[in-house]
Design a protein around this motif. Structure first.
Motif, short mmCIF file in Angstrom:
data_model
loop_
_atom_site.label_atom_id
_atom_site.label_comp_id
_atom_site.label_asym_id
_atom_site.label_seq_id
_atom_site.Cartn_x
_atom_site.Cartn_y
_atom_site.Cartn_z
N ALA A 11 7.37 13.29 2.36
CA ALA A 11 6.55 13.06 3.56
C ALA A 11 6.98 13.92 4.75
O ALA A 11 6.24 14.03 5.73
CB ALA A 11 6.61 11.59 3.93
N ASP A 71 -1.96 7.02 -8.07
CA ASP A 71 -1.99 7.73 -6.79
C ASP A 71 -3.41 8.01 -6.29
O ASP A 71 -3.62 8.92 -5.52
CB ASP A 71 -1.18 9.02 -6.87
CG ASP A 71 -1.68 9.94 -7.97
OD1 ASP A 71 -2.60 9.54 -8.72
OD2 ASP A 71 -1.15 11.05 -8.09
N GLU A 130 -3.28 1.87 1.86
CA GLU A 130 -1.91 2.22 2.25
C GLU A 130 -1.27 3.05 1.16
O GLU A 130 -1.32 2.70 -0.02
CB GLU A 130 -1.08 0.95 2.46
CG GLU A 130 -1.15 0.39 3.87
CD GLU A 130 -0.11 -0.72 4.02
OE1 GLU A 130 0.88 -0.50 4.73
OE2 GLU A 130 -0.31 -1.77 3.38
N TRP A 131 -0.66 4.13 1.57
CA TRP A 131 0.02 5.00 0.61
C TRP A 131 1.53 4.92 0.81
O TRP A 131 1.99 4.83 1.95
CB TRP A 131 -0.40 6.47 0.81
CG TRP A 131 -1.87 6.71 0.78
CD1 TRP A 131 -2.69 6.98 1.84
CD2 TRP A 131 -2.71 6.74 -0.38
NE1 TRP A 131 -3.98 7.17 1.42
CE2 TRP A 131 -4.03 7.03 0.06
CE3 TRP A 131 -2.49 6.55 -1.76
CZ2 TRP A 131 -5.10 7.13 -0.82
CZ3 TRP A 131 -3.57 6.66 -2.62
CH2 TRP A 131 -4.86 6.94 -2.15
N ASP A 132 2.23 4.98 -0.27
CA ASP A 132 3.67 5.24 -0.17
C ASP A 132 3.81 6.75 -0.33
O ASP A 132 3.62 7.28 -1.43
CB ASP A 132 4.41 4.49 -1.28
CG ASP A 132 5.90 4.80 -1.26
OD1 ASP A 132 6.32 5.72 -0.52
OD2 ASP A 132 6.64 4.12 -1.99
N ARG A 133 4.10 7.42 0.76
CA ARG A 133 4.06 8.88 0.73
C ARG A 133 5.23 9.50 -0.04
O ARG A 133 5.25 10.71 -0.27
CB ARG A 133 3.96 9.43 2.14
CG ARG A 133 2.58 9.21 2.74
CD ARG A 133 2.45 9.76 4.13
NE ARG A 133 1.08 9.63 4.63
CZ ARG A 133 0.26 10.67 4.80
NH1 ARG A 133 0.65 11.88 4.53
NH2 ARG A 133 -0.96 10.47 5.26
N GLY A 134 6.17 8.70 -0.39
CA GLY A 134 7.23 9.19 -1.27
C GLY A 134 8.22 10.10 -0.57
O GLY A 134 8.25 10.18 0.65
N GLY A 164 3.14 11.09 -3.80
CA GLY A 164 3.12 9.73 -3.27
C GLY A 164 2.33 8.80 -4.19
O GLY A 164 1.75 9.23 -5.19
N THR A 165 2.32 7.53 -3.84
CA THR A 165 1.62 6.56 -4.69
C THR A 165 0.77 5.61 -3.85
O THR A 165 0.96 5.50 -2.63
CB THR A 165 2.63 5.71 -5.51
OG1 THR A 165 3.60 5.18 -4.61
CG2 THR A 165 3.32 6.54 -6.58
N LYS A 222 -0.08 2.23 -2.45
CA LYS A 222 0.72 1.03 -2.18
C LYS A 222 -0.18 -0.20 -2.20
O LYS A 222 0.07 -1.18 -2.87
CB LYS A 222 1.38 1.19 -0.81
CG LYS A 222 2.58 0.34 -0.56
CD LYS A 222 3.35 0.95 0.62
CE LYS A 222 4.06 -0.06 1.45
NZ LYS A 222 4.56 0.58 2.69
N SER A 223 -1.27 -0.12 -1.45
CA SER A 223 -2.21 -1.25 -1.45
C SER A 223 -3.58 -0.76 -1.03
O SER A 223 -3.72 0.28 -0.38
CB SER A 223 -1.73 -2.34 -0.48
OG SER A 223 -1.88 -1.87 0.85
N CYS A 255 -3.72 10.09 -2.86
CA CYS A 255 -2.62 10.05 -1.88
C CYS A 255 -2.52 11.45 -1.25
O CYS A 255 -2.37 12.44 -1.97
CB CYS A 255 -1.30 9.69 -2.55
SG CYS A 255 0.04 9.64 -1.35
#
Lengths: 172, 720
Positions: free
Chosen positions: B289, B260, B282-286, B236-237, B239-240, B231
């Motif tokens: 960001a 991550d 896709e990242w969840d940037r947390g 971040g984590t 996502k998909s 990430c």
């Protein structure tokens, strides 16, 4: 009944929290005992700090200190000191002079060296403790098991925290 | 599943290795210990020393060789006491699994903090002395003479009275059976014959022949390759990720995902990397960001101005003097830096039900073993770490074993050996960066021009807080204050206040070569120049007046040595300008004089004179090399080094936007070694910190412009 110890700090946190688990209640009880007044005396079992030496002398309480008779299972290396797994067992009879009445786990460079203090009642069928402890530095784990006759067994194992190696000890 | 096709072409290095093996030499060089290599033949006199019948002496090395010369200097310490023939010495790594089986018999494997000599010298010399005593005792027993009448030299024990002698190769077996002496007496430094002599490195010939195996060269049977994406925004984590899209791609073995990061395993690195490039991730940037370099700067600036800070040192009453006097004030700052090792993070792992093997370019085999055990879920006793050469370490491959851990997780999932190779971009964007920091100086000068009071407020991101929070007490991280702390700050200032406003960002920080000394030497030594200028005094003489007594004597000695060698007492040659700085770090003292020429918008460093006092100088040849290496690394950072943050992620990606020093900018380096004896200091890092301030001070001498932030490229001073 096997009682499990924990660091005083964790025990203190547990006491503040509502909804205590059985383990934290027991840990709190153990910590309470640890803070209780015990007699001074005996050797320091090779501890690296004055605080640890003092804690050991207090636990030993003047009886003879004998090497061995404790199975101390702790990894030689740990990446960080945040949660080092550790198991201590003490083979001993359930009754008589060699019955184990108390067990102390001392981390000899932790600011609070007594990481766990466990009392075994007469009904305790197994003298075994497993937990995870927080290490301030590379240091020795010193396990002490007190017999009913006042003799105290001791075992020690050094643990290297590999991350600590990047920090100059003298700068801390 | 696709099978790995055999390689149709051999790389040059593999070819050379194969050629060597066919020629009857070392099958894989000494650099790749492993099951393929038979146990070292010969007699182990003690853990460090193996002696073969032909007198060849194999000395085990526990700490890693990453170019710094440990493979030569550590054996020199043993050989000095062993009294063996240096021409017959070879070095090899102490194998990790055996090390653990034998209860850490080779002590620490940690290679950082310039500690390979200073923290092992006593037990290495003692091992040599003990083995010598055993060889002598074996000879004495054989001849029936008192051991005290025998002598050992050049791998031979002799008994002059009876004119008898025996070679170490003949005595080793009997010696190994004796009990080691309870105590040994080490040689007086004046009797050393090897320590202190410039000694040719043991590993150079093999390097010239391309024999050493780097992590990138490792190949094991049935090995697959992994490429990885993390990430971009720290914290971040994942996502998909569209695993199905790459499943059928040619060569792709499988996809492994973690919290991550996501990795593709394939039959070649290229295919793994290509599949990863086409995969939708896709990242969840947390929560981070929106963080940028500008927001971080404002965050640190607030620390500088805060009323709350942890007190590091407080001598006298600096605040009272500052309240009354004429205050000189300046703010300095230093950016995040990446280690940017030449070889990106790389490791090979193989995990079976009961064993985990890692081939790693590690600064600590023990740290790799601990990480591999944790990541595989197997006990330490199931771990073997094969150390490869390091394509640069600089602190990135020691404390932080993220890359080794990932290799183990991926190999475990793949069920076969996997070599994980980070791309250059991942290496640049997933570092453990030198922390950002900022300093505000406030000082009042006395009638003599020397500082009567000096208040240093430091703000910045603590490394220890992230990795060893127990070491940070009440917001105070003394490690962050290196160079200002009481041990390393040798200037006599009657009223000195040092405090620290910890300001931690989400960017992961780590131990960059010389760590916090690098920023703090720049902050400290530039401001000393500012005070000297305000007092209208020569910056060298100004420092001399501040380095007084026992406390200042060693810093003063290297300062004098550098100034003398550089000819400070004479004006700089026409068109050139000089700057000076001193710092002690890792137990050694070091001063630089930097000579520059300025043309329009371009600074050229012409010459660096570096004086170092490491106490005892074990191998002066490698001390010179380490000084040069420090200067390359420090000058790269001073000219160009800057990691910036946008959207919570690192902006730089490769050497076009994170440049390295090129050969046309390499100054002439003159190293003056002035060992004063009586202590053991490190040499891997101390020559790094004084470079940036000496250079910035030279720029002031040339232009009258104060440089209070780095890199110089930001100031329009480096033409690209």
């Amino acid at each position: 009944v096997t009682r499990r110890g924990a660091s005083r700090r964790r025990a203190a946190t547990a006491r503040r929290r509502p909804g205590l688990s059985r383990r934290s209640v027991l840990a709190g009880a153990a910590a309470g005992l640890a803070a209780g007044p015990l007699a001074l005396g005996a050797g320091a079992a090779g501890a690296q700090s004055a605080a640890a030496a003092e804690a050991i002398r207090t636990f030993v309480g003047g009886g003879p200190l004998v090497e061995g008779g404790i199975v101390l299972d702790v990894p030689m290396l740990a990446e960080t000191g945040n949660a080092v797994p550790l198991a201590v067992s003490v083979p001993a009879p359930d009754a008589g002079p060699e019955r184990i009445v108390a067990l102390a786990i001392v981390l000899d460079r932790n600011p609070e060296p007594v990481a766990a203090l466990v009392r075994f009642g007469p009904a305790a069928g197994e003298r075994r403790v497993a937990t995870r402890l927080r290490f301030f530095a590379r240091q020795n784990v010193i396990a002490l098991a007190k017999q009913a006759d006042g003799r105290c067994r001791v075992a020690r194992r050094p643990v290297e925290i590999t991350l600590a190696a990047c920090v100059d000890e003298e700068q801390i | 599943m696709n099978a790995i096709r055999p390689k149709s072409t051999l790389s040059r290095r593999l070819f050379l290795v194969a050629g060597t093996a066919a020629g009857g030499g070392l099958a894989l060089g000494f650099h790749l210990p492993g099951p393929a290599r038979a146990a070292t033949r010969g007699t182990e006199v003690n853990a460090w020393i193996v002696i073969q019948p032909d007198d060849a002496v194999i000395l085990r090395v526990a700490r890693s060789e990453m170019g710094q010369g440990t493979f030569t200097a550590a054996p020199m310490l043993i050989a000095e006491e062993l009294e063996c023939d240096w021409a017959k010495v070879r070095a090899e790594y102490a194998p990790l699994a055996e090390h653990l089986r034998r209860n850490r018999v080779w002590r620490s494997t940690s290679t950082g903090g310039s500690r390979s000599i200073r923290e092992s010298q006593s037990y290495l010399r003692e091992a040599g002395a003990a083995a010598r005593a055993m060889l002598v005792a074996a000879a004495a027993a054989k001849w029936g003479v008192p051991a005290g009448e025998c002598r050992a030299a050049k791998s031979v024990v002799s008994h002059p009275a009876s004119n008898r002698s025996a070679r170490y190769g003949e005595l080793a077996e009997a010696a190994a059976k004796l009990a080691p002496p309870a105590a040994v007496k080490l040689k007086d430094p004046k009797d050393w014959t090897l320590i202190g002599k410039p000694t040719r490195r043991l590993d150079v010939a093999d390097k010239v022949l391309a024999k050493p195996i780097y992590a990138m060269d490792v190949r094991v049977p049935n090995m697959a390759y992994a490429a990885i994406r993390h990430c971009p925004t720290f914290g971040g984590t994942l996502k998909s990720h569209d695993e199905a899209a790459v499943r059928g791609q040619r060569g792709v073995v499988r996809v492994v995902a973690d919290k991550d990061w996501v990795a593709v395993v394939a039959d070649s690195y290229w295919r793994a990397e290509q599949a990863l490039a086409t995969m939708k991730i896709e990242w969840d940037r947390g929560p981070n960001a929106a963080v940028s370099s500008a927001s971080i700067r404002a965050f640190l600036k607030a620390g500088i101005e805060s009323n709350e800070a942890a007190l590091g040192t407080n001598t006298g009453d600096a605040l009272a003097v500052l309240a009354k006097g004429k205050v000189i004030e300046a703010e300095y700052e230093a950016p995040f830096l990446n280690h940017a090792t030449m070889e990106p993070m790389t490791a090979t792992a193989h995990v079976t039900a009961d064993r985990v093997e890692v081939w790693a370019p590690t600064q600590s085999a023990e740290a790799t073993a601990a990480a591999a055990a944790a990541a595989s879920g197997l006990p330490l006793g199931a771990v073997e770490v094969h150390r490869t050469m390091l394509g640069g370490g600089f602190g990135r491959r020691g404390a932080f074993q993220d890359w080794a851990r990932e290799a183990v997780i991926i190999a475990k999932a793949a069920g076969r050996p996997v070599k994980l190779i980070w791309s250059r971009e991942e290496d640049m964007r997933q570092g453990r960066y030198r922390p950002v920091s900022m300093v505000r100086h406030r000082a009042v000068l006395g009638a003599d021009g020397l500082p009567e009071a000096w208040w240093v407020r430091v703000a910045g991101q603590s490394i220890l807080n992230a990795v060893f929070p127990d070491r940070v007490r009440g917001g105070l991280d003394m490690h962050f204050l290196s160079g200002f702390d009481p041990e390393e700050f040798r200037y006599a200032v009657p009223n000195f206040r040092l405090d620290y406003a910890m300001r931690n960002t989400h960017v992961p920080v780590g131990f960059w070569r010389a760590v916090n000394h690098t920023q703090n030497a720049f902050f400290r030594e530039c401001f000393i120049d500012e005070m000297a200028h305000a007092a209208k005094q020569d910056p060298y003489q100004y420092r001399r007046r501040l380095l007084v007594g026992e406390k200042g004597k060693r810093d003063l000695a290297v300062l004098d040595a550098a100034a003398k060698h550089a000819g400070w007492d004479k004006p700089a040659p026409a068109g050139t300008f000089r700057g000076i700085a001193v710092q002690n770090a890792y137990g050694s003292h070091c001063a630089h004089v930097v000579e520059i020429a300025m043309s329009e918008g371009d600074v050229r460093v012409l010459r660096v004179v570096s004086a170092i006092d490491p106490g005892y100088a074990v191998n002066p040849a490698t001390i010179e090399m380490q000084t040069e290496s420090c200067i390359v690394y420090a000058l790269t950072a001073a000219l160009y080094g800057e990691i910036t943050i946008k959207d919570g992620a690192v902006e730089q990606g490769n050497f076009h936007d994170y440049p390295m020093l090129k050969i046309d900018r390499m100054p002439k380096v003159e190293t003056v070694i002035v060992p004063s004896g009586g202590f053991w200091g490190g040499v891997g890092e101390p020559a790094l910190p004084p470079l940036a301030p000496a250079l910035a001070n030279a720029i002031f001498a040339a232009t009258g412009k104060r440089i209070r932030s780095l890199p110089l490229a930001r100031h329009g001073l480096v033409k690209t």
